[in-house]
Each structure stands twice: as structure tokens, then as C-alpha cells.
Design a protein around this motif. Structure first.
Motif, mmCIF file in Angstrom:
data_model
loop_
_atom_site.group_PDB
_atom_site.id
_atom_site.type_symbol
_atom_site.label_atom_id
_atom_site.label_comp_id
_atom_site.label_asym_id
_atom_site.label_seq_id
_atom_site.Cartn_x
_atom_site.Cartn_y
_atom_site.Cartn_z
ATOM 1 N N GLN A 1 -0.117 -6.585 12.756
ATOM 2 C CA GLN A 1 -1.197 -5.877 13.008
ATOM 3 C C GLN A 1 -1.994 -5.141 11.600
ATOM 4 O OE1 GLN A 1 0.281 -2.639 15.158
ATOM 5 N NE2 GLN A 1 0.820 -3.899 17.158
ATOM 6 N N LEU A 2 -1.235 -5.135 10.694
ATOM 7 C CA LEU A 2 -1.615 -4.444 9.413
ATOM 8 C C LEU A 2 -1.425 -5.371 8.209
ATOM 9 C CD1 LEU A 2 0.205 -0.974 9.632
ATOM 10 C CD2 LEU A 2 -2.155 -1.640 10.220
ATOM 11 N N MET A 3 -1.719 -6.569 8.502
ATOM 12 C CA MET A 3 -1.245 -7.715 7.436
ATOM 13 C C MET A 3 -2.273 -7.765 6.232
ATOM 14 S SD MET A 3 -2.730 -11.177 9.068
ATOM 15 C CE MET A 3 -4.442 -11.258 9.642
ATOM 16 N N VAL B 1 2.931 -3.192 0.408
ATOM 17 C CA VAL B 1 1.850 -4.286 0.250
ATOM 18 C C VAL B 1 0.563 -3.691 0.236
ATOM 19 C CG1 VAL B 1 3.475 -6.302 0.516
ATOM 20 C CG2 VAL B 1 2.058 -5.155 2.361
ATOM 21 N N ASN B 2 0.396 -2.664 1.240
ATOM 22 C CA ASN B 2 -1.117 -2.065 1.302
ATOM 23 C C ASN B 2 -0.980 -0.617 1.682
ATOM 24 O OD1 ASN B 2 -0.976 -1.936 4.421
ATOM 25 N ND2 ASN B 2 -1.096 -4.270 4.270
ATOM 26 N N GLY B 3 -2.043 0.218 1.767
ATOM 27 C CA GLY B 3 -1.971 1.580 2.332
ATOM 28 C C GLY B 3 -1.621 1.810 3.553
ATOM 29 N N SER B 4 -2.034 0.927 4.692
ATOM 30 C CA SER B 4 -1.629 1.417 5.857
ATOM 31 C C SER B 4 -0.022 1.187 5.946
ATOM 32 C CB SER B 4 -2.127 0.102 6.824
ATOM 33 O OG SER B 4 -3.505 0.086 6.745
ATOM 34 N N ILE B 5 0.533 0.248 5.381
ATOM 35 C CA ILE B 5 1.948 0.351 5.469
ATOM 36 C C ILE B 5 2.753 1.236 4.685
ATOM 37 C CG2 ILE B 5 4.076 -1.442 4.934
ATOM 38 C CD1 ILE B 5 2.506 -3.646 5.849
ATOM 39 N N ASP C 1 5.662 6.719 4.310
ATOM 40 C CA ASP C 1 5.530 7.957 3.829
ATOM 41 C C ASP C 1 5.704 8.935 5.120
ATOM 42 O OD1 ASP C 1 5.124 6.873 1.432
ATOM 43 O OD2 ASP C 1 3.023 7.621 1.473
ATOM 44 N N SER C 2 5.114 8.568 6.191
ATOM 45 C CA SER C 2 5.240 9.433 7.430
ATOM 46 C C SER C 2 6.517 9.263 8.152
ATOM 47 C CB SER C 2 3.912 9.085 8.437
ATOM 48 O OG SER C 2 4.089 7.897 8.883
ATOM 49 N N SER D 1 6.330 9.376 -1.268
ATOM 50 C CA SER D 1 5.190 8.997 -1.702
ATOM 51 C C SER D 1 4.859 7.652 -2.299
ATOM 52 C CB SER D 1 4.576 9.924 -2.730
ATOM 53 O OG SER D 1 3.028 9.658 -3.153
ATOM 54 N N SER D 2 4.645 6.693 -1.375
ATOM 55 C CA SER D 2 4.708 5.252 -1.829
ATOM 56 C C SER D 2 3.283 5.017 -2.474
ATOM 57 C CB SER D 2 4.769 4.388 -0.577
ATOM 58 O OG SER D 2 3.750 4.622 0.350
ATOM 59 N N ARG D 3 3.552 3.940 -3.527
ATOM 60 C CA ARG D 3 2.432 3.286 -4.151
ATOM 61 C C ARG D 3 2.011 2.063 -3.561
ATOM 62 N NH1 ARG D 3 2.665 5.314 -9.463
ATOM 63 N NH2 ARG D 3 0.603 4.418 -9.816
#
Length: 387
Positions: A292-294, A164-168, A173-174, A179-181
Motif C-alpha cells: 500500500q505504501l510502496m 524507505v519513506n515518510g509513510s512507513i 514512530d507511532s 523519531s525515524s529518518r
């Protein structure tokens, strides 16, 4: 012949706005069969309906024992809903399988392996699966290790992954490779304009699910504390508890005529329904990584409704609120901080923020996310021609 696409989602599919938007794009590429709770959604040519009474996690006595003993491989296909889904889909062939959320990955890969040439799998992970409900002790002890196993086992085997977002996405990925989109929960662009302010009242609104852990009690208390001159209208999807929690919330607000509960509206009608209000509010203490990353769908619904926005602090939402000047960010996650943030806005401020939502509605719509989905589909269905 069009490509045959299976879309798996262990949700009430007609109330799942993210999956409904996904199906719309899938239908551009082929014939979509949905495998989910609820009736056949628009855009699907076929539907395999899972009994809504069946849980999608291994919650049977043997399943719980398997989770407790960390026999994760054994329980992957043992959840009652998964067993029924497997029976419904076995014998059918597909050119692509889409698994919505981690719990659908083992089934998707099992079905994919049945074809002569392994069918590609797109895992739309939505949020951070290992801590979906980690604030609940049984989940943390039993389900979190299982979800971690699923991600470790299947994400490296999954042909495309989105979140849903770059943070998640970076977390996936880590921790698990790949390599998620990013496919946000952004709503389609709506042709609306900010509604005029009404004399003597500031109209607050909140939409979402009536489930514990969403701090709905705190938002109701904030509306009570704000006092005269403020109203709060709640559009809540009842949980699979028969509406018991929804009724408890109503009791909490009982006797206060400034707080009103409404039946949930269809995702396609939500922005137009919320458009009559002034401020969309949400405050969620960060009990889990997802909290936290909503970057929830309600944020984008509020933008399309042309509302001012007041949210508790979070890296993803705060960046967008500040970047587009959409409203206020509460100082912390307390009820008082939410009250203070709402009160810090004058009527002129609110009108300006509503106008800024209007200006940002195209940029914060689902157009960009649909393009990402099309790119994923092109690469999986037509790899030779994908850029």
C-alpha cells in the motif's frame, strides 16, 4: 585509527542496491566490515560471509515451535544464519553497528552489548517489518508476531532508525516510538539522456525480483493484451528457489516474441541498461502495508534510466509521478487498468514524460538520502560535534 563499522544484512549483499549505497557512505566514516550472504562487496575492508543456504528466520523445527508458542525472546538468536553470524562476529569490536531490517536488530544489539561502552546501533528498517510477507498465511501467523516483538523490544533501544519513506517511518514512530529518518531507495544520479523513440513500437520494461507476490503475472498478461506495437523486457533477479519461479514466468509468456526475459544486471549497470526502453511499468495489488505504501527502488531506477513511468496507485509513488509529471497512474490494480494507463499515452506523451524524468533525475537521485545517512553517522560516531 578509523572507526570500525559493522554492517549486517541478511541479503545477497552484492544484489542489494540499498545496502551497497549504504556501504559507500559508511566507508567515508570508517573501515567497514560486512556480515551478509555473498562475497565481500566493494567498499568493505573485511567481510564475514554467511552461508546462503541458512535461513535468517528461525525455520528449524524447534524455531517454528518457539514461534508458535510465542517464545520470541528465546528464538531471537536461534535462526541458522543468525547463529553463524554471531559466531563469525563474536570477539570483534566495533564503534558502530548497522542493522539492515528488523531481523538483524537482535543480533546487532547483542553484539553491541558485548563492548565495555555499549556500541551505538543504527537500524535501517527498510520497509514495514511486521507485514513484510503478511499475504502468506504462515508468515502472518508465526512471523508477524515475532517481527512485532523485535520492533517493540529493540527500536526503543536503537540509537537511530531509518525507513524507505515518510509513510512507513511514521508507522514505526507511532507504533514503536522514536523519531525515524527517511532514506529512500533512490539510485545514484546517472549521466544519461532519454533514448529516442523507435518507429512502430513502444518499449516497456520492468526490473526487480522474480519472487511470488510481485504481480509479475499481471504485467506479463498486460503486455500480451496490449498487442502489436508494444514489447516488454524483464530484468529479474532470480529468487533463492533455483530459478523455478523465474522459469514459470517464462512459460507463462512462452510463444510471445514481444516479451523477453534477460539475466539480471548489476545495480550499477541497471539504469544504463533500461535507458534503451520507453516506459517502466509496475502494478502491485495492496496485499500488505508495504504494498500500500510502496516507494520501491525500481521507481528511482526508471527515473535514472529516463523512462516514462506507469504505476498502480500508491500515496508515495503517485505523489512523485504527479508532482514531476513522469507518466500515468493506473486507475486500480487490475491488468486492464495497467493496459488502459499505458494506452492512454501517445508517443508524444511518452517522449515528454521521458524528458521530465531527465529534468527530475538529480532531484530524485540518492544525493539527498546520502546526506541523511551522513547526518546519522555524524551523530552516532561524533555526537559532541554533530549539529
Amino acid at each position: 585509527m578509523k572507526p570500525q563499522i559493522l554492517c549486517i544484512s541478511f541479503s545477497d549483499i552484492n544484489a542489494d542496491s540499498r545496502v551497497l549505497r549504504q556501504i559507500k557512505v559508511l566507508a567515508e566514516f570508517g573501515d567497514v566490515t560486512t556480515l551478509a550472504y555473498g562475497d565481500r562487496p566493494s567498499g568493505a575492508v573485511d567481510h564475514l560471509e554467511v552461508d546462503t543456504s541458512l535461513p535468517s528466520l528461525p525455520q528449524t523445527p524447534l524455531g517454528v515451535l518457539g514461534l508458535a508458542l510465542r517464545l520470541h525472546k528465546v528464538v531471537e538468536l536461534s535462526a541458522p544464519a543468525v547463529k553463524q553470524a554471531l559466531a563469525l562476529a563474536t570477539g570483534k569490536t566495533f564503534d558502530l553497528i548497522v542493522a539492515n531490517e528488523a531481523r538483524a536488530l537482535p543480533l546487532a544489539h547483542h553484539l553491541a552489548s558485548q563492548s565495555a561502552l555499549k556500541t551505538p546501533v543504527w537500524g535501517d528498517m527498510h520497509e514495514w517489518a511486521p507485514e513484510e510477507r503478511a499475504h502468506i498465511l504462515p508468515w502472518r501467523l508465526l512471523v508477524k508476531p515475532y517481527m512485532t516483538h523485535v520492533c517493540q523490544t529493540y527500536i526503543p533501544l536503537t540509537d537511530a532508525v531509518s525507513a524507505v519513506n515518510g509513510s512507513i517511518g511514521r508507522l514505526y514512530d507511532s507504533r514503536f516510538g522514536g523519531s525515524s529518518r527517511v532514506v529512500r531507495n533512490a539510485a545514484p544520479f546517472q549521466v544519461l539522456a532519454p533514448s529516442p523513440m523507435q518507429p512502430g513500437v513502444i518499449r516497456l520494461a520492468h526490473s526487480g525480483a522474480a519472487v511470488p507476490g510481485r504481480n509479475l503475472e499481471g504485467m506479463i498478461q498486460a503486455a500480451i493484451d496490449l498487442g502489436d506495437g508494444y514489447t516488454l523486457d524483464l530484468y529479474l533477479v532470480k529468487a533463492r528457489d533455483g530459478g523455478k519461479y523465474w522459469e514459470r514466468l517464462r512459460e507463462l509468456a512462452a510463444g510471445n516474441s514481444r516479451i523477453r526475459f534477460h539475466d539480471a544486471v548489476a545495480p550499477t549497470e541497471l539504469a544504463a541498461t533500461l535507458n534503451q526502453y520507453d516506459v517502466g511499468i509496475f502494478s502491485l495489488p495492496p496485499m500488505t502495508t508495504n504494498h500500500q505504501l510502496m516507494l520501491p527502488n525500481k521507481f528511482f531506477d526508471f527515473v535514472q534510466a529516463r523512462l516514462a513511468i506507469v504505476f498502480s496507485p500508491s500515496p508515495e509513488t503517485s505523489t512523485l509521478i504527479e508532482g514531476h509529471s513522469l507518466g500515468r497512474i493506473a486507475a486500480d490494480y487490475s491488468t486492464q487498468a495497467l493496459v488502459d494507463a499505458v494506452k492512454s499515452m501517445s508517443r508524444d506523451d511518452i517522449q515528454t514524460f521521458k524528458e521530465n524524468s531527465h529534468k527530475s533525475a538529480q532531484a530524485l537521485s540518492s544525493v539527498e538520502d546520502e546526506d541523511v545517512e551522513r547526518s546519522i553517522l555524524q551523530s552516532l560516531l561524533y555526537p559532541a560535534t554533530a549539529e
